[in-house]
Design an enzyme around this catalytic site. Structure first.
Site, PDB file in Angstrom:
ATOM      1  N   THR A 186       0.800  -1.228   0.000  1.00  0.00           N
ATOM      2  CA  THR A 186       0.000   0.000   0.000  1.00  0.00           C
ATOM      3  C   THR A 186       0.833   1.280   0.000  1.00  0.00           C
ATOM      4  O   THR A 186       0.274   2.374  -0.110  1.00  0.00           O
ATOM      5  CB  THR A 186      -0.926   0.038   1.235  1.00  0.00           C
ATOM      6  OG1 THR A 186      -0.122  -0.045   2.420  1.00  0.00           O
ATOM      7  CG2 THR A 186      -1.925  -1.106   1.196  1.00  0.00           C
ATOM      8  N   LYS A 187       2.156   1.159   0.092  1.00  0.00           N
ATOM      9  CA  LYS A 187       2.996   2.360   0.115  1.00  0.00           C
ATOM     10  C   LYS A 187       2.986   3.055  -1.251  1.00  0.00           C
ATOM     11  O   LYS A 187       2.606   2.473  -2.271  1.00  0.00           O
ATOM     12  CB  LYS A 187       4.429   1.990   0.508  1.00  0.00           C
ATOM     13  CG  LYS A 187       4.552   1.460   1.933  1.00  0.00           C
ATOM     14  CD  LYS A 187       4.160   2.515   2.949  1.00  0.00           C
ATOM     15  CE  LYS A 187       4.538   2.135   4.381  1.00  0.00           C
ATOM     16  NZ  LYS A 187       3.676   1.101   4.973  1.00  0.00           N
TER      17      LYS A 187
END
Length: 373
Positions: A186-187
């Protein structure tokens, strides 16, 4: 009912699948899955992008923090100053070295470490400062670095949420003795599993990190010290190499979306996050984190029922987690505790549509009216 996730990884994959699949298949066909030329190229490209001499791929952002601290000489009996507000992996990494975290409160409004409180945190045994560029905002590194220089302390940056952010024109991760990055999916730059990176301009630190990530063996089968098995594998490196050229565009899009939210939320009964901390910073909006007046968890549930995933980053401040709370009583870091009670992040990712933002804000307004009148 359709559901809008706080981040939709499938949209990004669909846009890049035609590039990612052959890159991954080429690694499979090579027979070289650990280290090797793909990882080396990935490290070189990331180092060039971030403006550092060296980059070391490891298996997670948490390991990046642990290895960077150990390489900097942090160990049992030492203390490390860090922010009270973050995901608990930051404090955990300090504890894993045998050192002890010394928590400092945050600045109201951007959730980054308050540098004015550093002198008061300088207790015996402090050997390093670990600032956290939370939500994609760069910390006030000029003040932090000046404090560290004055007291002979190492600076290890936690850049897990801020890859591409900059301070006075320098990328975060290039300012301290080392920078630590996470490639959790999700970064802003994520792989398809766990992954991490450590950056540095120090050749001795780089050499120590290379050994630490591979059982303390700077040379094959020759162990000089106890290390770890913590390597970024070639498959994940190949994925990151495909994604890296898109990162600047994605971060620019995140800033554009943040500006649109800022306009849509004008006059709404929430505290909007700042668009920038100062003229010296360029933020990358890993999260768009609101502060709500009260009943945050009730509002979060109501938004979920309306089809919008919103998350609390983070519902318990680091110093109030059970593993530290006996030494850090309530109100020891009041701004961080307030943030933990009131922060609510709403959907933000580069592929988000303006119409979806408008739907999020419409639902938010309706639920705020019900809850607060």
């Amino acid at each position: 009912m359709s559901r809008l996730a706080i981040t939709d990884l499938k949209r990004q994959y669909e846009a890049l699948a035609a590039e990612i699949r052959p890159a991954v298949e080429a690694v499979f066909a090579s027979g070289w899955y650990i280290k090797g030329p793909v990882l080396q190229a990935c490290e070189q490209e990331l180092a060039a992008y971030l403006g550092v001499k060296y980059a070391v791929g490891v298996n997670s952002g948490t390991d990046a923090l642990i290895l960077a601290l150990l390489a900097a000489g942090i160990g049992p009996g030492d203390k490390v100053i860090t922010s009270a507000m973050s995901f608990t992996a930051t404090a955990e990494a300090i504890s894993r070295t045998g050192a002890e975290p010394v928590f400092v409160d945050i600045l109201p409004g951007n959730d980054c470490l308050n540098p004015a409180l550093l002198e008061g945190a300088l207790v015996p045994g402090v050997k390093a400062v670990l600032p956290i560029h939370l939500h994609g905002y760069p910390c006030d590194m000029q003040a932090i670095l000046a404090f560290a220089r004055n007291h002979g302390l190492k600076v290890i940056e936690d850049c897990a949420q801020a890859i591409g952010a900059s301070y006075h024109g320098q990328k975060v991760g290039a300012l301290g003795d080392a920078g630590c990055f996470s490639f959790f999916p999700t970064k802003n730059l994520g792989c398809y599993g766990d992954g991490g990176l450590i950056t540095t301009d120090s050749e001795p630190l780089y050499a120590k990190l290379q050994g630490l990530r591979e059982h303390g063996m700077p040379r094959k089968n020759i162990q000089d010290y106890t290390g770890f098995n913590s390597r970024l594998d070639a498959v994940q490196a190949a994925i990151l190499r495909v994604k890296l050229p898109y990162l600047e565009g994605w971060n620019s899009r995140r800033r554009e979306l943040a500006r649109h939210y800022h306009t849509l939320l004008e006059g709404v009964n929430v505290q909007r996050p700042p668009l920038e901390i100062s003229e010296a910073t360029t933020s990358v909006f890993h999260h768009y984190a609101l502060r709500v007046p009260a009943k945050r968890d009730v509002l979060q549930k109501a938004m979920a029922e309306a089809g919008f995933e919103c998350l609390a980053y983070y519902p318990v401040a680091q110093h109030r987690q059970a593993v530290y709370a006996d030494r850090w009583p309530e109100n020891s870091c009041p701004e961080a505790e307030l943030a933990a009670e009131t922060t609510l992040a709403i959907p933000l990712f580069p592929e988000l549509l303006a119409s979806e933002q408008e739907a999020v804000v419409s639902a938010l307004k309706q639920n705020l009216e019900v809850l607060y009148g």
